[in-house]
Design a protein around this motif. Structure first.
Motif, PDB file in Angstrom:
ATOM      1  N   GLY A  19       0.816  -1.220   0.000  1.00  0.00           N
ATOM      2  CA  GLY A  19       0.000   0.000   0.000  1.00  0.00           C
ATOM      3  C   GLY A  19       0.844   1.262   0.000  1.00  0.00           C
ATOM      4  O   GLY A  19       0.695   2.125  -0.886  1.00  0.00           O
ATOM      5  N   PRO A  20       1.763   1.426   0.934  1.00  0.00           N
ATOM      6  CA  PRO A  20       2.591   2.637   0.947  1.00  0.00           C
ATOM      7  C   PRO A  20       3.516   2.730  -0.275  1.00  0.00           C
ATOM      8  O   PRO A  20       3.853   3.825  -0.715  1.00  0.00           O
ATOM      9  CB  PRO A  20       3.418   2.500   2.227  1.00  0.00           C
ATOM     10  N   LEU A  21       3.913   1.603  -0.823  1.00  0.00           N
ATOM     11  CA  LEU A  21       4.812   1.627  -1.982  1.00  0.00           C
ATOM     12  C   LEU A  21       4.106   2.092  -3.252  1.00  0.00           C
ATOM     13  O   LEU A  21       4.763   2.528  -4.198  1.00  0.00           O
ATOM     14  CB  LEU A  21       5.424   0.245  -2.215  1.00  0.00           C
ATOM     15  N   GLN A  22       2.795   2.004  -3.279  1.00  0.00           N
ATOM     16  CA  GLN A  22       2.053   2.390  -4.476  1.00  0.00           C
ATOM     17  C   GLN A  22       2.289   3.859  -4.813  1.00  0.00           C
ATOM     18  O   GLN A  22       2.538   4.207  -5.955  1.00  0.00           O
ATOM     19  CB  GLN A  22       0.559   2.123  -4.310  1.00  0.00           C
ATOM     20  N   GLY A  23       2.241   4.714  -3.821  1.00  0.00           N
ATOM     21  CA  GLY A  23       2.489   6.137  -4.066  1.00  0.00           C
ATOM     22  C   GLY A  23       3.905   6.365  -4.570  1.00  0.00           C
ATOM     23  O   GLY A  23       4.123   7.150  -5.504  1.00  0.00           O
ATOM     24  N   ASP A  24       4.889   5.672  -3.978  1.00  0.00           N
ATOM     25  CA  ASP A  24       6.272   5.796  -4.434  1.00  0.00           C
ATOM     26  C   ASP A  24       6.414   5.329  -5.875  1.00  0.00           C
ATOM     27  O   ASP A  24       7.119   5.946  -6.678  1.00  0.00           O
ATOM     28  CB  ASP A  24       7.217   4.986  -3.531  1.00  0.00           C
ATOM     29  N   THR A  25       5.719   4.222  -6.223  1.00  0.00           N
ATOM     30  CA  THR A  25       5.788   3.682  -7.583  1.00  0.00           C
ATOM     31  C   THR A  25       5.195   4.679  -8.580  1.00  0.00           C
ATOM     32  O   THR A  25       5.760   4.881  -9.667  1.00  0.00           O
ATOM     33  CB  THR A  25       5.024   2.347  -7.660  1.00  0.00           C
ATOM     34  N   GLU A  26       4.102   5.312  -8.221  1.00  0.00           N
ATOM     35  CA  GLU A  26       3.488   6.306  -9.117  1.00  0.00           C
ATOM     36  C   GLU A  26       4.427   7.492  -9.320  1.00  0.00           C
ATOM     37  O   GLU A  26       4.607   7.972 -10.443  1.00  0.00           O
ATOM     38  CB  GLU A  26       2.146   6.770  -8.546  1.00  0.00           C
ATOM     39  N   ARG A  27       5.058   7.969  -8.240  1.00  0.00           N
ATOM     40  CA  ARG A  27       6.003   9.088  -8.372  1.00  0.00           C
ATOM     41  C   ARG A  27       7.199   8.690  -9.229  1.00  0.00           C
ATOM     42  O   ARG A  27       7.654   9.470 -10.072  1.00  0.00           O
ATOM     43  CB  ARG A  27       6.469   9.561  -6.989  1.00  0.00           C
ATOM     44  N   LEU A  28       7.692   7.464  -9.035  1.00  0.00           N
ATOM     45  CA  LEU A  28       8.822   6.990  -9.829  1.00  0.00           C
ATOM     46  C   LEU A  28       8.428   6.903 -11.299  1.00  0.00           C
ATOM     47  O   LEU A  28       9.214   7.285 -12.182  1.00  0.00           O
ATOM     48  CB  LEU A  28       9.286   5.621  -9.313  1.00  0.00           C
ATOM     49  N   GLY A  29       7.225   6.439 -11.581  1.00  0.00           N
ATOM     50  CA  GLY A  29       6.752   6.360 -12.968  1.00  0.00           C
ATOM     51  C   GLY A  29       6.685   7.733 -13.614  1.00  0.00           C
ATOM     52  O   GLY A  29       7.079   7.912 -14.771  1.00  0.00           O
ATOM     53  N   ARG A  30       6.197   8.736 -12.887  1.00  0.00           N
ATOM     54  CA  ARG A  30       6.145  10.099 -13.443  1.00  0.00           C
ATOM     55  C   ARG A  30       7.547  10.623 -13.693  1.00  0.00           C
ATOM     56  O   ARG A  30       7.810  11.287 -14.705  1.00  0.00           O
ATOM     57  CB  ARG A  30       5.372  11.014 -12.485  1.00  0.00           C
ATOM     58  N   LEU A  31       8.461  10.307 -12.780  1.00  0.00           N
ATOM     59  CA  LEU A  31       9.843  10.762 -12.931  1.00  0.00           C
ATOM     60  C   LEU A  31      10.478  10.146 -14.182  1.00  0.00           C
ATOM     61  O   LEU A  31      11.144  10.839 -14.960  1.00  0.00           O
ATOM     62  CB  LEU A  31      10.653  10.387 -11.678  1.00  0.00           C
TER      63      LEU A  31
END
Length: 117
Positions: A93-105
């Motif tokens: 769950g918490p990693l999902q936000g990090d994954t989305e930010r990494l994808g945008r980056l």
């Protein structure tokens, strides 16, 4: 003698009048006989098939009895799997936000460097 002749004639008339009822009763008996013959065929079929069906049911019961310990073990494993799924969900769950930010980056990096997406 006249009384006797009248009695016979009355009996004949009654007999003739009863003929349709007698015919209906005979027809019903014929239908009943056909039904009884079908019931006899069914009873013969069941008498031949029931022992085999009983044998098959006994075999199914034996197999289910053999499977019972395995099914009990699977039930315990299901509880462990449910707990593992809860732990994974809590971790991911918490990693999902990090994954989305990494994808945008990564998308920005590709756009700025001209790399195909």
């Amino acid at each position: 003698m006249l009384r006797t002749a009248l009695g016979v004639a009355t009996g004949l008339v009654s007999g003739v009048l009863a003929l349709p009822r007698i015919a209906d009763a005979l027809e019903a008996l014929t239908d009943l006989r056909g039904t009884l013959e079908r019931l006899e065929q069914l009873a013969t079929f069941l008498a031949n098939e029931l022992p085999e069906a009983l044998h098959q049911l006994e075999e199914v019961q034996r197999q289910l009895t053999e499977l019972e310990p395995e099914l009990a073990g699977l039930t315990g494993n299901t509880g462990h799997l449910d707990e593992s799924i809860r732990v994974l969900a809590a971790t991911l769950g918490p990693l999902q936000g990090d994954t989305e930010r990494l994808g945008r980056l990564v998308d920005r990096k590709r756009r700025t460097s001209g790399l195909p997406g």
